[in-house]
Scaffold this active site. Sequence first.
Site, PDB file in Angstrom:
ATOM      1  N   GLY A 283       0.797  -1.217   0.000  1.00 36.13           N
ATOM      2  CA  GLY A 283       0.000   0.000   0.000  1.00 36.13           C
ATOM      3  C   GLY A 283       0.827   1.263   0.000  1.00 36.13           C
ATOM      4  O   GLY A 283       0.478   2.241  -0.668  1.00 36.13           O
ATOM      5  N   THR A 284       1.927   1.278   0.736  1.00 34.64           N
ATOM      6  CA  THR A 284       2.761   2.476   0.790  1.00 34.64           C
ATOM      7  C   THR A 284       3.336   2.804  -0.583  1.00 34.64           C
ATOM      8  O   THR A 284       3.325   3.962  -1.018  1.00 34.64           O
ATOM      9  CB  THR A 284       3.896   2.289   1.813  1.00 34.64           C
ATOM     10  OG1 THR A 284       3.328   2.184   3.127  1.00 34.64           O
ATOM     11  CG2 THR A 284       4.870   3.453   1.781  1.00 34.64           C
TER      12      THR A 284
ATOM     13  N   ASN B  27      -7.434   4.668   8.950  1.00 34.39           N
ATOM     14  CA  ASN B  27      -6.789   3.533   9.599  1.00 34.39           C
ATOM     15  C   ASN B  27      -6.718   3.639  11.112  1.00 34.39           C
ATOM     16  O   ASN B  27      -6.494   2.638  11.790  1.00 34.39           O
ATOM     17  CB  ASN B  27      -5.369   3.352   9.045  1.00 34.39           C
ATOM     18  CG  ASN B  27      -4.526   4.598   9.223  1.00 34.39           C
ATOM     19  OD1 ASN B  27      -4.847   5.661   8.668  1.00 34.39           O
ATOM     20  ND2 ASN B  27      -3.457   4.513   9.983  1.00 34.39           N
TER      21      ASN B  27
ATOM     22  N   GLN C 128      -7.635  -0.006   4.233  1.00 41.19           N
ATOM     23  CA  GLN C 128      -8.476  -0.461   5.335  1.00 41.19           C
ATOM     24  C   GLN C 128      -9.931  -0.663   4.923  1.00 41.19           C
ATOM     25  O   GLN C 128     -10.769  -1.032   5.755  1.00 41.19           O
ATOM     26  CB  GLN C 128      -8.402   0.531   6.504  1.00 41.19           C
ATOM     27  CG  GLN C 128      -7.059   0.589   7.193  1.00 41.19           C
ATOM     28  CD  GLN C 128      -6.693  -0.688   7.924  1.00 41.19           C
ATOM     29  OE1 GLN C 128      -7.534  -1.540   8.192  1.00 41.19           O
ATOM     30  NE2 GLN C 128      -5.413  -0.837   8.255  1.00 41.19           N
TER      31      GLN C 128
ATOM     32  N   HIS D 177      -1.618  -7.929   2.935  1.00 40.29           N
ATOM     33  CA  HIS D 177      -1.452  -8.447   4.292  1.00 40.29           C
ATOM     34  C   HIS D 177      -2.497  -7.934   5.276  1.00 40.29           C
ATOM     35  O   HIS D 177      -2.555  -8.393   6.415  1.00 40.29           O
ATOM     36  CB  HIS D 177      -0.031  -8.166   4.807  1.00 40.29           C
ATOM     37  CG  HIS D 177       0.225  -6.746   5.195  1.00 40.29           C
ATOM     38  ND1 HIS D 177       0.281  -6.337   6.499  1.00 40.29           N
ATOM     39  CD2 HIS D 177       0.452  -5.645   4.440  1.00 40.29           C
ATOM     40  CE1 HIS D 177       0.541  -5.036   6.543  1.00 40.29           C
ATOM     41  NE2 HIS D 177       0.648  -4.601   5.311  1.00 40.29           N
TER      42      HIS D 177
ATOM     43  N   THR E 242      11.243  -7.871 -12.031  1.00 41.65           N
ATOM     44  CA  THR E 242      10.648  -9.191 -12.159  1.00 41.65           C
ATOM     45  C   THR E 242       9.489  -9.344 -11.186  1.00 41.65           C
ATOM     46  O   THR E 242       9.625  -9.103  -9.989  1.00 41.65           O
ATOM     47  CB  THR E 242      11.693 -10.282 -11.884  1.00 41.65           C
ATOM     48  OG1 THR E 242      12.777 -10.119 -12.805  1.00 41.65           O
ATOM     49  CG2 THR E 242      11.091 -11.663 -12.054  1.00 41.65           C
TER      50      THR E 242
ATOM     51  N   CYS F  86       5.167   8.541  21.757  1.00 41.42           N
ATOM     52  CA  CYS F  86       5.923   9.196  22.822  1.00 41.42           C
ATOM     53  C   CYS F  86       7.215   9.762  22.232  1.00 41.42           C
ATOM     54  O   CYS F  86       7.977   9.050  21.595  1.00 41.42           O
ATOM     55  CB  CYS F  86       6.239   8.195  23.930  1.00 41.42           C
ATOM     56  SG  CYS F  86       6.960   8.940  25.399  1.00 41.42           S
TER      57      CYS F  86
END
Length: 390
Positions: free
Chosen positions: A73-74, A155, A183, A205, A241, A329
């Site tokens: 997807g990226t 997402n 998603q 995936h 390929t 964080c």
Amino acid sequence: MDRPALYFDHAATTPLRPEVLDAMRPHLGGVFGNPSSAHRWGRQARAALDEARAECARAVGAEPAEIAFVRGGTEADNMAVLGRAAVALAAGERPRTVATTIEHPAVREACDEVAARGGESVQVEVGRAGELDEDALADALARGACVLSVMWVNNEVGTVLPVERVARRARAAGVVVHSDAVQAVGKVPVDFGRAGLDLASMTAHKIGGPRGVGLLYRRRGVELAPLLFGGGQERRLRPGTEDVAGAVGLAKALTLAVAEQAAEAERLAAERDRLQAAIVDALPATRVFGEEGERAPHLLNLGFPGLDAATLVMAFDLAGVAVSGGSACASGSTTTSPVLRALYGDDAEGLASVRFSLGRTTTSAEVSEAARRTVEIVTRAGALAGAGAV
């Protein structure tokens, strides 16, 4: 005795379906030819690749020639945004992208890259129910753009955006429209052709397929420049390929996910709502993100006041529950995710966002146990942090 592990992070990745592995198995060993080779081994691989392409096309409402196999997807998102920007540059125009404020980083950062290379990146705000800022969208379309990107399902919070309506407006304005459908596929009804999209992305995936393979839908006639060079594969859009085993696995997973979508959506929505109710009833200060509008059935994002998201996700892991944090964080302080900040502003501050995502293998018993453990984890964390509101 150790408690069983609970996997509630299907939006991050899903286990490979046995049916998918069975479909891929011949192409992981005996059928090893290069699809570009003219001999019998190559022709055998080419036939499998062509059938996988046709199978994917049928599943998403496209023609086989409109499907390009990519690495996920990226990559598909980057190809859509940067490929359209390259087309604008080749035409002597300054590339201008338009995207919503809640896009996946694969789209958002690709748009930022276009701006960094001398183009322009415009963002359109999205309301909590998934509605786009109509005035901002109208202005963006009137000014023109090389591509407008609107994700189908967010997402983080599961918000379903009005992709078909936006696509109609973009096409009427002569703007190419792309949707990140990663998603959405297998969770909500998806038909790229009927939706009026020019470009769309998905990956295997997230639906029980293999990692590292996805597809980019490109409507016939839409010009798109390649990002890679060195071969004629995938109609010169994605040289290299081809991964035949991956393409076969994607096709199998996609076919199964689309066939099961309606029944699974009903089941997952009921389980998601049951999980939400059990947690909120026990912890009434919990904030439910995304509940203001239509949500995809597999996602639940909860905000717990007075806690640190990174620490909380770690506590879930120690308790045997896999979830994702909606905030990160940095430098010792918790920062709200860009999506939550865009949707909720200051209302999202001070809340530890935890995303639960359900999947095909999620059972009712697991949902009940996840709710029970969540209450334990949050209550204990709140006591340690002195967060009396929890």
